[in-house]
Scaffold this active site. Structure first.
Site, mmCIF file in Angstrom:
data_model
loop_
_atom_site.group_PDB
_atom_site.id
_atom_site.type_symbol
_atom_site.label_atom_id
_atom_site.label_comp_id
_atom_site.label_asym_id
_atom_site.label_seq_id
_atom_site.Cartn_x
_atom_site.Cartn_y
_atom_site.Cartn_z
ATOM 1 N N GLY B 50 0.685 -1.357 0.008
ATOM 2 C CA GLY B 50 0.229 -0.021 -0.112
ATOM 3 C C GLY B 50 1.134 0.883 0.159
ATOM 4 N N ASP B 229 -1.054 5.231 -5.606
ATOM 5 C CA ASP B 229 0.462 4.502 -5.647
ATOM 6 C C ASP B 229 1.635 5.681 -6.715
ATOM 7 O OD1 ASP B 229 -1.009 2.163 -6.515
ATOM 8 O OD2 ASP B 229 1.068 1.837 -4.848
#
Lengths: 344, 344
Positions: B50, B229
């Site tokens: 993550g 991201d």
């Protein structure tokens, strides 16, 4: 695996034989059904699946009921059987078309109903052969094709619908590559389409369902072809969940999106897709996965968090505006041209 | 499971502690890493994952390298470590931002680098808290939210990005429902987001990634929120594979599509998403699945046909035109407003 012929379902006398598709790709077995009830269960539990194979199974199940029905209770027996068979998979148009035809044929004679069941099956197979020949004209050399779910010979008795043009192109030595959507939750793409294409030596790769748009954006997909479970008069198409999403993204990237289906999948009794009933299946299909462990044994494992449930619509309806055309045995038709199919 | 605090990663001295996310949702374990090499491996093997948690892990890994580095070889050791850490997950912007900051801080003193690593982590956590407060203003009572992958506290040290507004709305007793995309191939939705929401008693259901458009067409989804991201200066956003597809279908149905991310995820050094490197991961992530068998043991099974391989891009890039806005700690911004983030 010893596969004698690429046929998903057939009958010998009153016995129906079908490839046990729940066991593929891990083992290839033939399931024998002796009674209409067994065949109905085989449809419901997806021992056989796919629009055309369900149609053939329903035709044979109706035939079995007509053969089994006692003289003193004939009509009630076959009426109940028809309802039971039709309750197995509510979305599949071919199923209802098939039971109707065999049921009506029984009004003349039992032999007439038996002949009709075999004819229904032969027509699906013949239609798919033609779909392959016509669909092949859409595939250029070096074509990169995306397909969703399994609409190969397993799903349509023989040849397939979406895969038929691919097999035909491969037969004609065209260099083609197939992106195979995994097709969660039941993974018919990763399990069945990949298995079929591997058997046939067609170049392909499995992708997660999430990856299709990304390959489209990179200009790596030239055409999308899927099958269908029921098509309304205006071209709205019920097919495996996810078809709608692929059709929308294909349109966004101006990639042609085709539905391949025999005319038995078209339901001119309904005007639009709003009238199509969508089957909701067991959440466990999403929460659990079946596969081969290291020892080669088939195991079922939970792949999702324990406290959570899932929603599991088996199909979606793609509005006709997202569909470039329909590859049918009678020609490649635009949505507005479908009424041609109602003419004999 | 005994979860003391909803924090994904932290450090005690030079030891880094992180929730072992590969073992979730089946068991909750803390992984201890004593060296930068161990932490780099933990990032690469997705023990922690993550955007924000990778950032924190990278900051702590850089810190560990700086602490470990021998006096007589200090500069070379930390230079090599920086390269090694940055090679673990090429798409994650937070990773590079974090190593850069801690590396530069070491030019003043080792203590300065240590402080910087903790500060990087605290900033991600604080930013996410703010994202929750701001994002909550987008959620009406009875809102039905779609999310993709896991952008909860597991992914962002604490609070989460995409899930932070959901937690905040839930805290304020809003009635909300979350559709959780399974997120194949690694199923972070079904495994991690579902687990987080279940822990927090937020109403939700897992759906196959294929089902999102179908729920949108039926007016059952009001808003989509995902994490990111890496975000380019123009708003093009790299996020988990499938994000692009959800963004396109959301736009088609005029459903607002938001990216929630702290400003550390924005990369103003690149103008557009074309410059983002997309990580291609092992095909086995598609072909195999891990889960719990009947005995409660974790098993890996093959879920795809044996003869076939897979393509496995981990991320895709969603062009800014599909994105309604960005929920950042500094405000909810349209793509054309992102330059605000470059001002201090």
């Amino acid at each position: 695996m010893n596969i004698e012929k690429n046929i998903a379902i057939w009958a010998k006398g009153s016995t129906v034989l079908m490839v046990e598709q729940n066991k593929l790709p891990f083992s290839y077995e033939i399931y024998e059904s002796k009674t209409y009830k067994q065949t109905a269960i085989a449809i419901k539990t997806m021992i056989t699946r796919g629009a055309g194979s369900i149609g053939a199974a329903a035709a044979f199940a109706m035939m079995q009921a007509i053969i089994e029905a006692p003289d003193n209770n004939f009509q009630e027996y076959i009426n109940n059987a028809k309802k039971e068979i039709e309750a197995t998979r509510p979305t599949a148009r071919d199923l209802f078309a098939a039971t109707e035809r065999v049921y009506n044929a029984s009004k003349i004679s039992i032999q007439n109903a038996i002949d009709e069941a075999f004819l229904v099956t032969k027509e699906i197979s013949d239609s798919c052969k033609n779909i392959g020949i016509l669909g092949n004209t859409l595939l250029k050399n070096d074509a990169r094709i995306l397909t969703h779910c399994n609409a190969g010979w397993l799903a349509l008795v023989e040849h397939g619908s979406a895969l038929a043009p691919i097999y035909e192109a491969h037969k004609h030595k065209k260099n083609i590559f197939v992106y195979v959507n995994e097709t969660r939750p039941r993974s018919q793409g990763a399990r069945l389409t990949a298995w079929e294409l591997n058997q046939a030596n067609v170049k392909h790769a499995i992708i997660a369902d999430n990856a299709a748009a990304w390959y489209m954006l990179q200009n790596k997909i030239d055409i999308v072809i899927t099958g269908a479970d029921r098509i309304a008069a205006n071209g709205d198409t019920a097919n495996k969940i996810g078809t709608l999403e692929k059709a929308i993204v294909a349109k966004e990237f101006e990639i042609p999106f085709y539905i391949a289906a025999p005319s038995s999948t078209f339901d001119f009794s309904i005007k639009t897709g709003n009238q199509i009933i969508i089957e909701e299946r067991n959440p466990e299909e999403v929460l659990y996965q079946k596969g081969l462990d290291q020892n080669g044994d088939i195991k079922t494992i939970r792949v999702a968090s324990e406290g959570s449930t899932a929603l599991n619509p088996a199909f979606d309806v793609t509005p006709y505006k997202y569909i470039t055309g329909f590859i049918t045995e009678k020609g490649i038709l635009k949505p507005e041209e479908l009424m041609v199919l109602t003419q004999t």
